[in-house]
Design a protein around this motif. Structure first.
Motif, PDB file in Angstrom:
ATOM      1  N   THR B  86       0.839  -1.211   0.000  1.00  0.00           N
ATOM      2  CA  THR B  86       0.000   0.000   0.000  1.00  0.00           C
ATOM      3  C   THR B  86       0.875   1.263   0.000  1.00  0.00           C
ATOM      4  O   THR B  86       0.515   2.258  -0.613  1.00  0.00           O
ATOM      5  CB  THR B  86      -1.004   0.036   1.187  1.00  0.00           C
ATOM      6  OG1 THR B  86      -0.302   0.157   2.414  1.00  0.00           O
ATOM      7  CG2 THR B  86      -1.877  -1.203   1.205  1.00  0.00           C
ATOM      8  N   VAL B 118      -5.199   4.952  -0.082  1.00  0.00           N
ATOM      9  CA  VAL B 118      -5.134   3.653  -0.737  1.00  0.00           C
ATOM     10  C   VAL B 118      -6.261   2.787  -0.200  1.00  0.00           C
ATOM     11  O   VAL B 118      -6.485   2.740   1.011  1.00  0.00           O
ATOM     12  CB  VAL B 118      -3.761   2.985  -0.510  1.00  0.00           C
ATOM     13  CG1 VAL B 118      -3.717   1.598  -1.148  1.00  0.00           C
ATOM     14  CG2 VAL B 118      -2.651   3.861  -1.094  1.00  0.00           C
ATOM     15  N   VAL B 119      -6.969   2.144  -1.103  1.00  0.00           N
ATOM     16  CA  VAL B 119      -8.093   1.301  -0.711  1.00  0.00           C
ATOM     17  C   VAL B 119      -7.788  -0.120  -1.146  1.00  0.00           C
ATOM     18  O   VAL B 119      -7.313  -0.336  -2.262  1.00  0.00           O
ATOM     19  CB  VAL B 119      -9.400   1.786  -1.367  1.00  0.00           C
ATOM     20  CG1 VAL B 119     -10.543   0.818  -1.096  1.00  0.00           C
ATOM     21  CG2 VAL B 119      -9.757   3.165  -0.862  1.00  0.00           C
ATOM     22  N   THR B 120      -8.027  -1.071  -0.249  1.00  0.00           N
ATOM     23  CA  THR B 120      -7.792  -2.466  -0.588  1.00  0.00           C
ATOM     24  C   THR B 120      -9.051  -3.262  -0.309  1.00  0.00           C
ATOM     25  O   THR B 120      -9.957  -2.794   0.394  1.00  0.00           O
ATOM     26  CB  THR B 120      -6.654  -3.058   0.256  1.00  0.00           C
ATOM     27  OG1 THR B 120      -7.071  -3.084   1.627  1.00  0.00           O
ATOM     28  CG2 THR B 120      -5.386  -2.225   0.145  1.00  0.00           C
ATOM     29  N   GLY B 121      -9.088  -4.471  -0.812  1.00  0.00           N
ATOM     30  CA  GLY B 121     -10.219  -5.350  -0.541  1.00  0.00           C
ATOM     31  C   GLY B 121     -10.694  -5.983  -1.827  1.00  0.00           C
ATOM     32  O   GLY B 121     -10.874  -5.305  -2.829  1.00  0.00           O
ATOM     33  N   ASP B 123     -13.123  -7.171  -4.467  1.00  0.00           N
ATOM     34  CA  ASP B 123     -14.454  -6.698  -4.857  1.00  0.00           C
ATOM     35  C   ASP B 123     -14.796  -5.310  -4.327  1.00  0.00           C
ATOM     36  O   ASP B 123     -15.974  -4.976  -4.224  1.00  0.00           O
ATOM     37  CB  ASP B 123     -15.559  -7.678  -4.408  1.00  0.00           C
ATOM     38  CG  ASP B 123     -15.327  -9.067  -4.961  1.00  0.00           C
ATOM     39  OD1 ASP B 123     -14.898  -9.166  -6.125  1.00  0.00           O
ATOM     40  OD2 ASP B 123     -15.571 -10.038  -4.237  1.00  0.00           O
ATOM     41  N   HIS B 124     -13.807  -4.497  -3.970  1.00  0.00           N
ATOM     42  CA  HIS B 124     -14.149  -3.128  -3.607  1.00  0.00           C
ATOM     43  C   HIS B 124     -14.531  -2.379  -4.878  1.00  0.00           C
ATOM     44  O   HIS B 124     -14.125  -2.725  -5.980  1.00  0.00           O
ATOM     45  CB  HIS B 124     -13.011  -2.434  -2.844  1.00  0.00           C
ATOM     46  CG  HIS B 124     -11.846  -2.011  -3.667  1.00  0.00           C
ATOM     47  ND1 HIS B 124     -10.727  -2.791  -3.830  1.00  0.00           N
ATOM     48  CD2 HIS B 124     -11.606  -0.884  -4.389  1.00  0.00           C
ATOM     49  CE1 HIS B 124      -9.864  -2.162  -4.610  1.00  0.00           C
ATOM     50  NE2 HIS B 124     -10.373  -1.000  -4.965  1.00  0.00           N
ATOM     51  N   GLU B 125     -15.364  -1.352  -4.711  1.00  0.00           N
ATOM     52  CA  GLU B 125     -15.741  -0.513  -5.842  1.00  0.00           C
ATOM     53  C   GLU B 125     -15.355   0.919  -5.529  1.00  0.00           C
ATOM     54  O   GLU B 125     -15.413   1.350  -4.375  1.00  0.00           O
ATOM     55  CB  GLU B 125     -17.258  -0.594  -6.096  1.00  0.00           C
ATOM     56  CG  GLU B 125     -17.711  -2.027  -6.345  1.00  0.00           C
ATOM     57  CD  GLU B 125     -19.115  -2.137  -6.922  1.00  0.00           C
ATOM     58  OE1 GLU B 125     -19.682  -1.115  -7.354  1.00  0.00           O
ATOM     59  OE2 GLU B 125     -19.627  -3.267  -6.957  1.00  0.00           O
ATOM     60  N   VAL B 126     -14.928   1.647  -6.557  1.00  0.00           N
ATOM     61  CA  VAL B 126     -14.514   3.039  -6.405  1.00  0.00           C
ATOM     62  C   VAL B 126     -15.433   3.882  -7.276  1.00  0.00           C
ATOM     63  O   VAL B 126     -15.497   3.679  -8.487  1.00  0.00           O
ATOM     64  CB  VAL B 126     -13.047   3.230  -6.859  1.00  0.00           C
ATOM     65  CG1 VAL B 126     -12.670   4.705  -6.834  1.00  0.00           C
ATOM     66  CG2 VAL B 126     -12.102   2.421  -5.982  1.00  0.00           C
TER      67      VAL B 126
END
Lengths: 154, 154
Positions: B86, B118-121, B123-126
């Motif tokens: 990250t 920073v986004v993790t996961g 199937d995350h959606e932005v």
């Protein structure tokens, strides 16, 4: 990060939720957040810049809390995270930072606001990369508990 | 949104990856993104402001692609999304927007950059909430394909 920066966000969250959702919220004790686990399922994120520092805010709602807020604000029963939910979280994020911006300007901080980004997904994590500490603020309400994180350089 | 704004991001992605990761990338055809499904597992997001418009950029990597890039840049084999991953995605996000900012300034756009998140996961959606169209740019490379999304008001 000092209370000068944090307090306007605390006030703005309460103002926006009470005005827009008729929801009284009680701020819990702010703490340093040292892990990256998101406390919710839907997060509104917004970047901010000033002449001297920059940073980001995230507001994170568990699903059941945001569904209740949608119902209070729009009178719609939602049961999944759809466009209605993410639009509303984007709007709330904008209004909260807009409110904080006004309060910060009174203290001499001139804040540039980016547009919000909404992130969804079970178990998503939001990691602020500003160099300062990440302040986690819980807010308790009839709809449940949600969280605001603010992180600024310096 | 016009090519004036998009092209500096295309150039900056190629410049940063080739300089920092010795990775040649080939931009695919930009398209309008009408869904919200993230094309990857780790996303660096940054907000931007100008005097007249504001927006956001996300760079999204599938896990295997970012692991390969970490290996190229740091010589470290990683097999899970940890702080190393990250941090690196945050840095790349910063460098790419910083590079685009320089190119945009030459065209008369003065960009204020927020700090990256920073986004993790899985199937995350932005979901970008700027009012303009969301432009999706694929980049192909030896490490695999990753994606950049740019969305500005107007």
């Amino acid at each position: 990060m000092n209370a000068d920066i944090i307090n306007p966000f605390l006030s703005s969250v309460s103002n926006v939720l009470s005005t827009m959702a008729m929801l009284e919220v009680t701020p819990g004790k702010p703490s340093l957040k040292n892990d990256t686990v998101s406390r919710g399922d839907v997060s509104g994120i917004i970047g901010m810049t000033t002449a001297t520092i920059s940073g980001s805010m995230a507001i994170t709602f568990p699903e059941n809390v945001v569904f209740d807020i949608v119902n209070r604000m729009l009178g719609e029963k939602v049961t999944k995270v759809d466009d209605t939910v993410t639009d509303l979280v984007g709007e709330l994020t904008n209004m909260i930072v807009g409110g904080a911006k006004g309060l910060l300007e009174e203290k001499g901080y001139d804040i540039g606001m980016a547009t919000p980004v909404v992130v969804t997904g079970k178990d998503h994590e939001v990691i602020h990369k500003a160099k300062g500490q990440n302040i986690l603020m819980p807010f308790n309400s009839e709809a449940g508990t949600f969280y605001v994180e603010v992180c600024f350089d310096a």
